[in-house]
Design an enzyme around this catalytic site. Structure first.
Site, PDB file in Angstrom:
ATOM      1  CG  HIS A  76     -18.531   7.664  -6.883  1.00 15.26           C
ATOM      2  ND1 HIS A  76     -19.675   8.439  -6.789  1.00 15.26           N
ATOM      3  CD2 HIS A  76     -18.179   7.382  -5.600  1.00 15.26           C
ATOM      4  CE1 HIS A  76     -20.003   8.605  -5.532  1.00 15.26           C
ATOM      5  NE2 HIS A  76     -19.109   7.974  -4.778  1.00 15.26           N
ATOM      6  CD  GLU A  88      -2.496   1.797   0.398  1.00 11.95           C
ATOM      7  OE1 GLU A  88      -2.384   2.990   0.040  1.00 11.95           O
ATOM      8  OE2 GLU A  88      -3.295   0.992  -0.125  1.00 11.95           O
TER       9      GLU A  88
END
Length: 522
Positions: free
Chosen positions: A459, A33
Site C-alpha cells: 500500500h 494501460e
C-alpha cells in the site's frame, strides 16, 4: 478538435472510476494501460509460474504482479488492465476517524462529511459483501481476539467477491444485467494469484466494463512516455500524449493522441515516476512538492508457517477477517492458494535489531537454537497450505521522498524526517508470536526485512498529495493539478494521510468525488 476529450493513464481504481464517470457525462475517453488484458482462464494456477505472475519485462515476464525495491521500502503492486484490483486481497474497509482528521490534509475540507456519500457508492459499485466463511486462519485470529479481550473488535471482512453458488455461472447480479455474467466463489484462496473462477469483482467486471459499454476505449500493453501541452503552456488548449508499446523490445509500436484533459492514474510507481520525468521537460510548472510525503500503512507482513500438517490454511478468500487491536492498528490473516509457495524462497527467521550485523547474528543464532523447526518451516510440503501471512497495519505516520535518479534511471527514496519506515514494530512482533501459538507455527519475515531492515508494503501512497496551493501540494482538494488546466491525479499518489487500512476503497471514493465536479459534456 481532439482525438479524445480525456486520456486516462492507468486502469486501476482511480483510472477505471474516472473512465466510467467521464464517459457517462458524454466525454470521449481513452484509457492507456501498460499491462496486459487478463481473462479468468489466463491466470496461472500458482505463483510458481513466474512468467505469468511477475512483471519483469527485461526477462520477458509480462505478468500482473510487480515487486520493486528501493533504499527504504519494498513495494508490491499490480500491473494490467484493472490495475491493483487483479492482485489485491479484495478487502474494502472504511478508515477510522483519525484518517479524516490527520493534520496533513484536514485543513482542506471536512473529509468525513465530504466522503460520506462516496464510500457507500464505492462499496456498491465494487460489489462488497461480508465473507460468509471462517477458515482456520480466521478462527485462530478470533481466538487471539478472545485472549486480548477484544472479541467485539473481530469481524468478518468486507470483500469484493461474488458469493453465489460455487462454480455456478449466473447473469450479472450487480448492475441489473448490464454487467458480465459471474460465477460463485470457490474459496480456493487464489484471489491474489488471479481469480480463475470469475468470482472476484475486479475492475474489468464493474467500473471499466461499464465504461466500455459507454464508449471508453482501452489501449493495453502501452506505456505513456510524454504529456505535452498544446499551445498555451498551462494546458488550456489541450495536450498531446505520446505512448510506446510496453511488451516489445524491438520495433515497438508508438503513437500520439491529442486530448482536452489528462488524468494520471498509474499508481505511485507510475504516476510519480512519470510526473518527475515530465517536470524536467514538458510539464515544468508542476509543484516542487512532487514526490514528497510518500507513505505506507505502516504495516508489517508476518508469515506464520504451521508445523502441523493436518490443517489447510489456503482455503477461503485472501483476507477473510479483521481484528482491530487498538485505536491505531489492526490485524488481518492473508492466504494464498494451494501450491503458491514462491515466497518461501525469500523467508528467514523473524528477528529484529538496529544493524545488519546484529540481525545477521540473530538469524544464525535462531538456526542454531531451532534447527528442526527452521528445517520444517523452510522445507514445508506446501508453503501456502501451511502459512498465514499476518498483516499488521496502523495509522501512525512516517514519510519518504521519491526523486528521479541521475540520467532518468528510475526513482530513489530519501527520508523526509528522522523516522524511517521500519518492519520492526514491537506491537506487530508481539501479535505474530501470539498468533503463532494458535497455529503451532513459526513466525518468519522477508529477507529484505531481516537482513537490511527494509520494510515491505502493498500500500504505497502519496507523492502527489493535496494542498491549499502549489507550495503545499501537487493537487488541490478536488484533484486538479496545480498549474495546469484539465489535469488531474486520481490514484494512490493523491492519498494525503495514512488510512491505516487497505486503501482501494478510499481511492475509489475520492475519485468518485473528484469526477462529480466535472460538468457534463456540452
Amino acid at each position: 478538435m481532439f482525438d479524445y476529450d480525456y486520456i486516462i493513464i492507468g486502469s486501476g481504481f482511480g483510472g477505471s472510476v474516472s473512465a466510467l464517470r467521464l464517459s457517462e457525462k458524454g466525454y470521449k475517453v481513452l484509457v492507456i494501460e501498460k499491462g496486459k488484458w487478463w481473462q479468468s482462464s489466463d491466470f496461472p494456477k500458482t505463483i510458481w509460474n513466474l512468467k505469468k505472475w511477475m512483471w519483469l519485462p527485461l526477462f520477458r515476464f509480462f505478468g500482473f504482479f510487480r515487486l520493486s525495491y528501493y533504499r527504504h521500502i519494498g513495494i508490491l503492486s499490480g500491473v494490467g488492465v484493472g490495475g491493483g484490483s487483479i492482485v489485491y486481497a479484495n478487502t474494502l474497509p472504511v478508515p477510522k476517524k483519525s484518517f479524516y482528521t490527520s493534520k496533513s490534509w484536514s485543513h482542506l475540507a471536512d473529509w468525513e462529511e465530504e466522503l460520506k456519500e462516496y464510500y457507500p457508492l464505492a462499496l456498491k459499485m465494487l460489489g462488497a459483501d461480508r465473507n460468509p466463511r471462517m477458515e482456520p486462519g480466521d478462527i485462530a485470529l478470533k481466538e487471539l481476539a478472545k485472549d486480548l479481550h477484544k472479541e467485539d473488535e473481530f469481524k468478518a471482512a468486507n470483500v469484493s467477491i461474488f458469493f453465489g453458488k460455487q462454480n455456478e455461472t449466473v447473469p450479472d447480479p450487480f448492475f441489473n444485467g448490464r454487467g458480465p455474467d459471474r460465477a460463485g466463489c470457490t474459496f480456493c484462496g487464489g484471489c491474489m494469484v488471479g481469480c480463475r473462477y470469475n468470482a472476484k469483482n475486479t475492475l474489468d467486471k464493474n467500473y471499466l466494463y461499464l465504461a466500455q459499454k459507454e464508449g471508453t476505449k482501452v489501449l493495453a500493453e502501452s506505456k505513456v512516455v510524454d504529456v505535452k501541452p498544446l499551445g498555451n503552456k498551462n494546458g488550456s488548449e489541450g495536450y498531446e500524449v505520446a505512448w510506446m508499446e510496453s511488451t516489445s523490445l524491438f520495433l515497438r509500436k508508438s503513437g500520439k493522441f491529442t486530448c482536452k484533459g489528462v488524468i494520471f492514474s498509474g499508481g505511485v510507481l507510475g504516476t510519480v515516476k512519470l510526473l518527475l520525468k515530465l517536470k524536467k521537460s514538458s510539464l515544468p510548472i508542476l509543484s516542487d512538492q512532487l514526490g514528497n510525503k510518500v507513505r505506507t500503512n505502516s504495516e508489517a507482513l508476518m508469515p506464520v508457517t504451521s508445523l502441523n500438517k493436518k490443517t489447510d490454511y489456503s482455503k477461503g478468500v485472501a483476507i477473510g477477517s479483521i481484528l482491530h487491536i487498538g485505536e491505531h492498528s489492526h490485524l488481518e490473516p492473508v492466504r494464498y492458494s494451494k501450491g503458491s509457495g514462491f515466497w518461501r524462497l525469500i523467508m528467514l527467521p523473524r528477528v529484529e535489531g538496529k544493524s545488519f550485523i546484529v540481525r545477521f547474528y540473530k538469524i544464525i543464532a535462531d538456526f542454531i537454537k531451532h534447527p528442526i523447526n527452521n528445517f520444517k518451516t523452510i522445507f514445508v510440503d506446501d508453503w501456502a497450505q501451511r502459512t498465514q501471512v499476518l498483516l499488521f497495519m496502523q495509522t501512525l505516520d512516517s514519510t519518504l521522498n521519491f526523486s528521479e535518479r541521475s540520467f532518468g534511471l528510475g526513482m530513489k527514496t530519501d527520508l523526509e524526517g528522522s523516522k524511517a519506515p521500519t518492519p520492526f514494530i514491537p506491537e506487530a512482533q508481539s501479535m505474530a508470536e501470539k498468533y503463532a501459538e494458535k497455529m503451532d507455527g513459526k513466525p518468519m519475515m522477508p529477507n529484505n526485512e531481516a537482513l537490511f531492515g527494509i520494510p515491505t508494503t502493498a500500500h504505497i501512497l502519496g507523492g502527489a498529495c493535496m494542498g491549499k496551493n502549489i507550495n503545499e501540494g501537487v493537487i488541490d482538494k478536488n484533484n486538479h493539478v496545480f498549474g495546469y488546466e484539465n489535469m488531474f491525479v486520481c490514484d494512490g499518489s493523491m492519498i494525503s494521510a495514512n488510512p491505516g487500512v487497505n486503501p482501494s476503497l478510499t481511492i475509489t471514493a475520492l475519485t468518485e468525488r473528484a469526477m462529480s465536479f466535472i460538468p457534463n459534456a456540452l
